[in-house]
Design an enzyme around this catalytic site. Structure first.
Site, PDB file in Angstrom:
ATOM      1  N   TYR A 193      41.213 -47.431 -24.260  1.00 54.22           N
ATOM      2  CA  TYR A 193      41.311 -46.418 -23.203  1.00 54.22           C
ATOM      3  C   TYR A 193      39.973 -45.729 -22.995  1.00 54.22           C
ATOM      4  CZ  TYR A 193      41.480 -43.085 -27.067  1.00 54.22           C
ATOM      5  OH  TYR A 193      41.174 -42.362 -28.191  1.00 54.22           O
ATOM      6  N   HIS A 217      43.441 -48.035 -31.097  1.00 51.72           N
ATOM      7  CA  HIS A 217      43.517 -47.549 -32.485  1.00 51.72           C
ATOM      8  C   HIS A 217      44.676 -46.562 -32.632  1.00 51.72           C
ATOM      9  CE1 HIS A 217      41.030 -44.685 -30.204  1.00 51.72           C
ATOM     10  NE2 HIS A 217      41.679 -43.773 -30.904  1.00 51.72           N
ATOM     11  N   HIS A 219      45.342 -42.998 -34.871  1.00 54.22           N
ATOM     12  CA  HIS A 219      44.698 -41.986 -35.728  1.00 54.22           C
ATOM     13  C   HIS A 219      45.607 -41.646 -36.908  1.00 54.22           C
ATOM     14  CE1 HIS A 219      41.660 -40.333 -32.777  1.00 54.22           C
ATOM     15  NE2 HIS A 219      42.452 -41.009 -31.959  1.00 54.22           N
TER      16      HIS A 219
HETATM   17  C1  BEZ Z   1      40.034 -40.310 -29.703  1.00 50.72           C
HETATM   18  O1  BEZ Z   1      41.063 -39.703 -29.506  1.00 50.72           O
HETATM   19  O2  BEZ Z   1      40.095 -41.323 -30.344  1.00 50.72           O
HETATM   20  C2  BEZ Z   1      38.734 -39.873 -29.157  1.00 50.72           C
HETATM   21  C3  BEZ Z   1      38.613 -39.613 -27.803  1.00 50.72           C
HETATM   22  C4  BEZ Z   1      37.387 -39.204 -27.316  1.00 50.72           C
HETATM   23  C5  BEZ Z   1      36.307 -39.083 -28.178  1.00 50.72           C
HETATM   24  C6  BEZ Z   1      36.443 -39.378 -29.522  1.00 50.72           C
HETATM   25  C7  BEZ Z   1      37.663 -39.779 -30.011  1.00 50.72           C
HETATM   26 FE    FE Z   2      42.005 -41.896 -30.073  1.00 54.24          FE
END
Ligand code: BEZ
Ligand code: FE
Length: 304
Positions: A193, A217, A219
């Site tokens: 995304y 991914h 988190h």
């Molecule tokens: C994230 O949610 O993975 C993300 C989105 C923008 C910048 C860094 C991480």
């Molecule tokens: Fe993310």
């Protein structure tokens, strides 16, 4: 002395912080002045460029809300977040690698029973996630809160959508590990995304001909008592953007093979209603302490 040439000016500003009571704050401020002044000298920065920079930072601040953090995004796309990560995690000693927190950790992670479909109302290819938390010797860690969050099939986090205010979190939950350090849940297969491009940071990315994409991914924030909080992602092997993450967050060890399955029964013995994917990942945490990140909008500001 009342008038300074440009190197005397730097020295004078550095000296002006000499009486800062906290030695670490004094060091950080004096080094910041050195680096900023060097930058201005090296680039012969013009008034227009400095005005632009101030305006850019002002717009970055105006874009921030309780659930949107444009400054984290700026730090991420400039590689600063991953550099802070690198200097703070030089010796992993076998612990799972870390990566960026990102701007979508909003802290709305409700304790959720194992097996729950955390994306039940969302379209997408179904995925079963099987995971475990251990110490560095492989001893399972029980009762550990693990926060999980990921984007939907259109590439948006729940907190980016208007429905968040009325419907609450989706693709976001907190699991507590069982006696064997395990937890499992159902969700959808995340896709790659773009970072938000409707603000100054995203505009900088597009105007400089960088692509704004992050590889797919999930988190994880593993917060075991007596251990370093582990902030990481599990990336999906084969993603088109795995080698060019806009925030430089990919580490080889964090890439998982996600298997396509057609079994009628999922690993918890419950039926599947079609083909699904299996993500398996084990997290190893390192003894230590430290605070897990505060949710957005709850940080307390302290003066030096
Ligand atoms: C994230 O949610 O993975 C993300 C989105 C923008 C910048 C860094 C991480
Ligand atoms: Fe993310």
């Amino acid at each position: 002395m009342t008038q300074f040439n440009d190197t005397e000016l730097t020295a004078a500003v550095i000296r002006s912080f000499d009486e800062t009571p906290n030695p670490r704050v004094k060091f950080l401020l004096q080094e910041l002045v050195k680096s900023l002044h060097d930058y201005v000298r090296k680039t012969d920065l013009t008034f227009e460029e400095w005005d632009y920079a101030i305006d850019f930072l002002t717009r970055t601040g105006h874009k921030c809300t309780d659930i949107r953090q444009e400054f984290i995004l700026l730090s991420d796309v400039l590689g600063v977040s991953m550099l802070v990560d690198a200097v703070n995690h030089r010796d992993r000693d076998g612990a799972t690698e870390t990566t960026v927190l990102g701007p979508f950790y909003v802290g709305e992670h409700r304790e959720t029973p194992h097996g729950t479909d955390i994306s039940a109302s969302l379209p997408g290819e179904r995925m079963f996630v099987k995971s475990r938390v251990t110490d560095l010797k492989g001893k399972p860690l029980a009762n550990v809160p693990v926060d999980v969050w990921h984007a939907d099939d259109d590439g948006y986090y729940d907190s980016q959508k208007p429905s968040y205010a009325t419907e609450g979190p989706s693709s976001r939950a907190r699991f507590i590990t069982d006696a064997d350090g395990r937890f499992h849940f159902r969700t959808i297969l995340p896709c790659s995304y773009p970072i938000p491009t409707d603000g100054p940071v995203g505009q900088m990315i597009t105007q400089t001909n960088r692509h704004p994409m992050r590889p797919a991914h999930v988190h994880f924030l593993v917060n075991a008592k007596g251990y370093e909080p582990l902030i990481t992602h599990v990336f999906i092997e084969g993603d088109k953007y795995i080698d060019s993450d806009v925030v430089f967050g990919v580490k080889d060890e964090l890439i998982a093979k996600v298997e396509k399955r057609t079994d009628a029964v999922m690993p918890d013995g419950k039926p599947s209603d079609g083909p699904w994917h299996l993500m398996t990942y084990e997290f190893h945490v390192k003894p230590g302490g430290g605070l897990a990140p505060a949710p957005l909008g709850t940080k307390v500001t302290e003066d030096a």
